[in-house]
Structure formats: structure tokens, C-alpha cells
Enzyme design. Structure first.
Site, short mmCIF file in Angstrom:
data_model
loop_
_atom_site.label_atom_id
_atom_site.label_comp_id
_atom_site.label_asym_id
_atom_site.label_seq_id
_atom_site.Cartn_x
_atom_site.Cartn_y
_atom_site.Cartn_z
N HIS A 192 -7.57 -5.46 -1.38
CA HIS A 192 -6.35 -4.74 -1.01
C HIS A 192 -5.35 -5.65 -0.29
CE1 HIS A 192 -4.01 -1.16 -0.57
NE2 HIS A 192 -4.00 -1.23 0.75
N SER B 174 0.83 -1.19 0.00
CA SER B 174 0.00 0.00 0.00
C SER B 174 0.87 1.25 0.00
CB SER B 174 -0.96 -0.04 1.19
OG SER B 174 -1.99 0.91 1.07
N ASP C 205 -9.13 -4.72 -5.91
CA ASP C 205 -8.77 -3.84 -4.79
C ASP C 205 -9.88 -2.81 -4.55
OD1 ASP C 205 -7.58 -2.05 -3.00
OD2 ASP C 205 -5.61 -2.30 -3.88
#
Length: 808
Positions: free
Chosen positions: A784, A677, A750
Site C-alpha cells: 500500500h 489511498s 497492495d
């Protein structure tokens, strides 16, 4: 000649197309497996979760499933207004489940399995009745969600409903204070067939803005047309029911609608219902849609309107901004039926000069009078912890200066001024006083945990110190304000307080571990300095028991203290064996003070425990791993942290590499940088601006900040307010500078704000177009974070091969 030229041109174009296709074609046709050592760690049994009943005399052991299969993630998923719904179950998609329950006395004795569970349980939403005699839960089947309840005395579960529970909005049921009645959310039984999207569009999709400033961050899974609105209504509309768990008698409560939340009053006579209303928005999630709050009298069915709140798509800029109107409407936990809430005094705009930011109001049953003012706050309201008739605690916070203020007040005399208990910076972890401990009262609500004199409260916290965290238990005297230290964890153990079992005798339940002893739960008698173990949990990850684990400390060039957890392969001897190829894993965090940035987090005395996607597993492949390396980004005085983002990334990385090299554990020519991330964003920036690393791995990142123009992470400024900053911080803008092999991994589905899969796809295109060495791995059905066993194992295979090729 012309004909020859055309033939040659055609051949060259065909060859170019063929070569390009060959370079970019799918080179594998199935998921791949990593080495056996990695598979064993990924498939390691999951340690049971242990919780307490409200009376704190029983332990509940919750057995959780391992990783789901890819097939579990591949089911149909509806993405509507910021939520993801499984249309087969009318609940959340990708939900985690528990698969077994057992219970014991608080001392660990009389441990028995719960009988009568579903044949293939998928247990969620475990909730105790206020008297602790019942434990309710939902069970997800292939065609819906059922409500179940466990008789704790018999240790036996039974089904209460067919698969009709509606959990699409996340709030499926609540207990009433009588401990025999549950209010649950059911699908609308008269909803008919699922709306079908027409083959030919019925109308164009039109949005219009006339002079309104509507700047919102980059959200995913928004509604996009009238069909989305219909399908959203279909799955989120629910009917509330009151159900007696003993005789299973039930009746309707209120009218059906899109119900976001509902909660019962402490006396069990009223229900607060939050309804989502139209018109819907296509740019913000449902939590910002128009909504209403109403009270339903559970005795006579009458409904009283509390508030109508308009669409909040124009919340002002900044993390201290908020919507106008009532917010955080909650029951007072220690009174029969009183509502408290906050409203902004500055129109929710932090740029407006104001002495007071919020006001707190309340309304008592029967809710027919006008709301009364309780008090005003200088910062944003963060909630109330209720205690007793003349004592409660209110929390307020202001993000811009990271100030957190805790006050006490007298609910019986609101004319009295607030009394300050704490006023501190949230960045100052070394002086964090901890959190006041609570218990569940007879009505099932959380209230402050007093001693019998109703004078002493308890504080527990992580106890951050320069040597690492040393959790503690303190007492707080509400009359004098004095704080006294009762106990603190000391080396070689890391022991965290779980619950105050007996406030008078100072008995605490803790969770204790050390570098060579895995976690278990204990009862600690603080007055007698005695401790008893009450659980015998299985050893997690025995394969890593002999892995070297050390918290290391070092300094950045500007004097900021940094730290990280260093893991070395089993048997490796520092100063004797040759330096190792190394992976540096980090995640940048913003600070407004150098002192806060340099404070140590974590503990050097914890047992080695890892998640299924952890880079620490790479120690089994001969790598050194520096995990959770400090990467502070500091902005002091007039500067914002991101003003020197890239420069500080480089300084953090240089300090870590220098330390590892000085220790003799790392070969400076064989280091990879990696992160997930925002850590992926960090990785791409470091590789774009330095030649420090041999390779990089970036998972689920965002690389072009022009695609998040109204702010990202902790950045409040927009693209138009600081265009140069957005361009400078975007690795996409510097793709032509990339000289280091980079592995990009991203979940194809995601849902995280800002990290669209397109971020990795476009960045890959930019790097490829500029001749970089880059590989893009898109994991189907993953969000994610990566959950399916096949995806996780393939991810490990990918980065092991990448590291072996370019680092090892």
C-alpha cells in the site's frame, strides 16, 4: 466483392488490434530516475531514533537503514490469514530494520557504539530488561531470525540463539521480571518439510452459509484452501522456550501450537498464552479465528485454561461492535499475578439498547476460582492504566458519538463507584486534556508516574489551538481532581514532551525544533525554567532549509475553518513573483460536528521534514505545494458525513483554490489535485465532478465501492442499505464524466483492506473505454505504501513528467 470485403474487414480488425496494442504496450523497459534534486532528497541520511531506558538515565541511539532495494521486496512472500510471511526467515516480510546502536548518559555524554553487533545487522524488536542492564533484540539473517542481547555495562552484544526465532505472528519474545530470563518463540524443530501444493487439486473448495448473517469487510490475504491451512500451520506453529541470558541454559515452556501472543505476569511466575485454533475461516483474518487463553505455571509447568473463544466471523455491523466472550485479557501491571478483561453485555451489537455495554472481570492467581466482576461500563472498554493499590484509570469509548470517558477506580475496593475524570468528544482537540504519563516499574510493566507523595500525576498532550499545536505538561491531583498547567510550548518553537524524568523535581525530556532549527532532544527543568540540549543530531534535508513553509488558514463557504501547510520554492517572493503551478495534497476525514471539523491541527513552527514519497519535494521543481490541506466531511444531526461527500469535497477544494489564488502564489489554471489511498478516492471524485484542476494524481486508491459492499473507511452502512450512496461515491460510476488527465499509481501487491490492485486496473479500463486521458503505473512488489528505492524514484519521475506536461 465478398472476398474484398473480408480482406478489408480483416485489415481493419488487424489495424485496430495493432493500434490498441500500441497504445497500451509497455513503453519503458527499466525504472526511471527523477531530477537530481529529488534523488538527493530520497537518498538523504536517516536521522537516528532516540529512546530512553526504563530507569530514564540512558539514551539509546538507533540507526535506521535507508530505503530497501527492489531485490529486498522481491523475495518470496506467503500471504496467509491476513499476515505476510517470509518463508526464508519465518518472520514478517517487508520488515523494516535498524543497522546500528549506540548509547550515552542522559545528558548526552559518554556516547559509545555498541560493540559486537552482527556483521550485517538487521535489528528488530529492541526491548530493555526491567532493570535496564540488558537490551535484547532480534537479528534477521538470510535463513532465519536470531535472538541477541547487549550487556549495557560493557556496551557489548552477544548472540543467544541460532536463527530459530519464530516471528511469523509478530510476538517473538518477552523479558521476565528477574531481568535475566527471556521467554522466546521458536520454530517447531520437528515440523519436517514444507507442505507442497499438489499439482492436481485434492478436492473442490466449498464454503456454505445457512441462515447466518456473516457480513465482513473486504480483507486481503485470506486463507483460500486446505493447502493454505497446512502452510499457515507450518510457519506459525511455535514452541516457547525459557532462556537464561547469562549462562544460555534453556528449557521448553508448554506445548507447541499456533501461538498468537504470550505475556508474563509481573511476578514472573506465570505466562499467559493465546493460541489460535481450528476450524479456520476463509473470510476473516486469524485474529478472528477460534482461540484459547491459558496460563502456564513457569515453576511446575502446569496449564490452566482461562477461556475458549469461538470463531468471530459474524460480529454485528458498526464500529462499536465487538466479538462476544472475553477480550483484551491483560495482566494487572501493579499486582503479582492478576488478569483483567472485558466482555460485552449487549452481545457485541451496538444496535441493541443497553444501559451498560461492557463488564470488566478479573481473576487472581492461582486462577482456580470463578472470575469476579469488577464493574460495568456504559461504553466500550478501551483498557486500564494501572497506578497503585488504590488508584487506577479505565478508559471507555463509543464511536457513534465520538465520546471518550476516563474514570478512576479503587482496585482494592471495587464496590466503590467509578469516578469520572474526563468525558469529552474526541473531535474536540482544543479541549483534549492529554494522556496520563507512565513509567516502567521494577517488574518491567507500565504504570502511572506518581510523585513521591503518590498524589500527583502528569498529563501531556499536543495542545491544539486555533494558532496550531502548543504541546503542554499538566499535573493532576488525584485527591482533588485539580489540573494545573506546568508548561506549554511557545512560538517560535515547537517542543513536545517525551518523558517525565523526575516527577518530584519536575524535570522533563523534550524534543524541540523551529522553522529554522532542526529537531534535537533537551532536558527542561520546569521549576527553574532552564533547558539543556542533550543531543546533536544531523541536519535532515539541508536542501529544504530555505524553502518557504507557512501554515495558512481559510474558510469554507459554510464557515468551517480550514488550514494547510504551504510550501514555496526557495527564493520565491509572494506578491512579487508570478503565480506558480500548484499541487494540492489532501486526505478527507469524517466528523459529526462542524466545530470539530474546523479545529486546526499541526504547527506553524516545525522544521521541514519529509518522507521519501512526499509531494513536498516538488518545490524543488518550481511548484507550490499545499500539503495536508483540511478536507473535512461533516454529518450533523440526522445526517451521516457521506450523505454529502462529493459536495463537501468540492467545497473544500474551492476554498483552498480561492485562498491560494488570493495570496497570489497560485495560477488557478495550473493546479493539480493529488492524494494517497482515501486521498486518491478524493482525487478521482473531484476530477469526475468538477473542472477545477488541470490534472490529478491518485496513488493506491479504491474507486468502485461495489467491491467493498459491507462498508469502507468510516462508512458503516452496507451497499444494500444505501445503494445510491455507494454508486454516487464511486468514481468508477462516473468514468464517462472524466475530462481531466489522471495519473494512477498502485502497488501491485497492495495488502490494504479495500484497495486491491484491481481497483486501479478496472478504473483505468473504465476511463480508457470512455476516452479519458489516463495513465496507469503498477509498481511491482510494492504494497500500500511504496518502499523500494527504485519504486520511489520512479514514482517521482512519473508524477513530475505528468505535472510538467499537463500543469506546468
Amino acid at each position: 466483392m465478398k472476398k474484398y470485403f473480408l480482406i478489408k474487414l480483416f485489415f481493419l480488425l488487424y489495424l485496430a488490434f495493432f493500434l490498441n496494442t500500441t497504445i497500451n504496450c509497455q513503453e519503458i523497459d527499466s525504472y526511471q530516475l527523477p531530477p537530481d534534486e529529488i534523488i538527493e532528497l530520497v537518498d538523504a541520511p536517516v536521522t537516528p531514533r532516540v529512546t530512553l531506558n526504563p530507569q530514564r538515565d540512558k539514551l539509546l541511539y538507533i540507526e535506521n537503514r535507508g530505503l530497501p532495494n527492489l531485490e529486498d521486496l522481491a523475495v518470496e512472500e506467503l500471504r496467509l490469514a491476513g499476515i505476510r510471511i517470509d518463508p526464508l526467515t519465518n518472520g514478517p516480510s517487508r520488515a523494516g530494520y535498524s543497522i546500528g546502536l549506540s548509547i550515552s548518559d542522559i545528558d548526552g555524554k559518554n556516547h559509545e557504539d555498541i560493540k559486537g553487533l552482527p556483521d550485517e545487522p538487521r535489528i528488530r524488536n529492541l526491548r530493555w530488561s526491567p532493570d535496564g542492564n540488558w537490551l535484547a533484540f532480534t537479528n534477521t539473517t538470510n535463513n532465519g531470525i536470531e535472538l541477541w542481547v547487549t550487556d549495557i555495562n560493557k556496551k557489548e552484544a552477544k548472540k543467544l540463539t541460532s536463527p530459530i526465532v519464530n516471528e511469523s505472528m509478530g510476538n517473538s519474545y518477552t523479558w521476565l521480571s528477574d531481568s535475566k530470563t527471556i521467554i522466546y518463540s521458536s520454530i517447531n524443530k520437528n515440523r519436517g518439510e514444507t507442505p507442497k501444493r499438489p499439482r492436481v487439486a485434492e478436492a473442490p473448495v466449498v464454503q456454505e452459509s445457512i441462515g447466518r448473517k456473516v457480513a465482513v469487510r473486504t480483507y486481503q490475504d485470506m486463507l483460500s484452501d486446505i493447502y493454505d491451512e497446512r502452510i499457515f500451520d507450518y510457519y506459525t506453529t511455535s514452541q516457547l522456550y525459557s532462556l537464561n541470558v547469562i549462562n544460555k541454559e534453556q528449557s521448553k515452556v508448554g506445548k507447541p501450537g499456533v501461538i498468537s501472543r504470550f505475556s508474563d505476569s509481573p511476578d514472573g511466575n506465570y505466562l499467559l498464552v493465546n493460541r489460535i485454533k481450528k476450524p479456520y475461516s476463509y473470510i476473516v483474518p486469524y485474529s478472528r479465528f477460534p482461540q484459547s487463553f491459558e496460563i502456564i505455571d513457569l515453576k511446575n509447568g502446569e496449564t490452566i485454561k482461562i477461556a475458549d473463544i469461538p470463531l468471530a466471523d459474524d460480529i454485528p455491523q458498526g464500529f462499536d461492535a465487538t466479538r462476544e466472550g472475553p477480550r483484551r485479557i491483560r495482566w494487572r501491571a501493579d499486582a503479582p499475578a492478576t488478569l483483567f478483561w472485558a466482555e460485552a453485555l449487549d452481545k457485541g451489537d451496538p444496535s441493541v439498547e443497553a444501559e451498560f455495554r461492557d463488564k470488566v472481570l478479573y481473576l487472581e492467581a492461582p486462577f482456580t476460582d470463578e472470575p469476579k466482576k469488577a464493574f460495568k461500563l456504559e461504553k466500550r472498554y478501551r483498557g486500564i492504566t494501572w497506578g497503585k493499590e488504590d488508584f487506577a484509570i479505565v478508559n471507555q469509548f463509543w464511536w457513534r458519538d465520538r465520546r471518550s470517558v476516563t474514570n478512576s477506580f479503587n482496585p482494592s475496593d471495587l464496590s466503590m463507584p467509578l469516578v469520572e475524570i474526563f468525558d469529552r468528544s474526541t473531535e474536540d482537540r482544543y479541549n483534549d486534556p492529554g494522556r496520563f504519563q507512565t513509567i516502567t516499574n521494577k517488574n518491567g510493566k507500565s504504570v502511572l508516574n506518581f510523585d513521591d507523595r503518590k498524589r500527583i500525576l502528569f498529563l501531556t498532550g499536543s495542545g491544539a489551538t486555533p494558532e496550531g499545536n502548543k504541546p503542554f505538561v499538566d499535573t493532576y491531583d488525584i485527591n482533588t481532581g485539580n489540573i494545573e498547567r506546568l508548561w506549554r510550548s511557545e512560538p517560535p518553537y515547537y517542543e513536545t514532551p517525551v518523558s517525565i524524568l523526575d516527577a518530584n523535581r519536575k524535570i522533563v525530556m523534550t524534543r524541540r525544533e523551529s522553522k529554522d532549527k532542526h529537531p534535537n532532544f533537551y532536558i527542561r527543568y520546569l521549576q527553574d525554567d532552564k533547558i539543556d540540549r542533550i543531543t546533536d543530531l544531523p541536519v535532515p534535508f539541508p536542501q529544504l532549509r530555505n524553502v518557504y513553509n507557512e501554515m495558512i488558514h481559510y474558510e469554507r463557504e459554510d464557515g468551517i475553518t480550514l488550514s494547510g501547510n504551504l510550501y514555496l520554492p526557495e527564493g520565491y517572493e509572494i506578491g512579487v513573483d508570478e503565480p506558480l503551478p500548484t499541487i494540492l495534497w489532501a486526505y478527507p476525514r469524517e466528523y459529526i460536528t462542524a466545530d470539530g471539523a474546523g479545529q486546526v491541527t499541526g504547527s506553524p513552527h516545525t522544521y521541514t521534514r519529509i518522507g521519501a514519497t512526499s509531494p513536498v519535494m516538488l518545490v524543488t521543481q518550481g511548484y507550490a505545494v499545499l500539503s495536508n490541506a483540511s478536507f473535512p466531511i461533516v454529518g450533523e444531526e440526522e445526517k451521516q458525513p457521506n450523505d454529502t461527500f462529493v459536495e463537501q469535497l468540492i467545497a473544500n477544494a474551492e476554498a483552498a483554490v480561492e485562498k491560494l489564488t488570493e495570496m497570489g502564489v497560485t495560477d488557478p489554471n495550473r493546479i493539480a489535485i493529488a492524494g494517497h489511498s482515501y486521498g486518491a478516492f478524493m482525487t478521482a471524485n473531484l476530477l469526475s465532478h468538477t473542472d477545477m484542476f488541470s490534472a490529478g494524481i491518485a496513488r493506491s486508491g479504491a474507486y468502485n465501492r461495489l467491491l467493498t459492499p459491507f462498508g469502507f473507511q468510516r462508512e458503516e452502512r452496507t451497499f444494500w442499505q444505501d445503494t445510491d450512496l455507494y454508486i454516487k461515491m464511486s468514481p468508477f460510476s462516473h468514468a464517462h464524466k472524466m475530462n481531466t488527465p489522471l495519473l494512477l499509481i498502485h502497488g501491485a501487491d497492495d495488502n490494504n483492506s479495500g484497495t486491491y490492485p484491481m481497483q486501479s486496473e478496472r478504473y483505468y479500463d473504465a476511463l480508457r473505454g470512455n476516452g479519458a486521458t489516463v495513465r496507469l503505473v503498477m509498481l511491482p512488489h510494492e504494497s500500500h505504501g511504496y518502499r523500494a528505492r527504485e519504486s520511489v524514484l520512479h514514482m517521482h519521475r512519473e508524477w513530475i513528467e505528468w505535472l510538467n506536461k499537463y500543469v506546468k
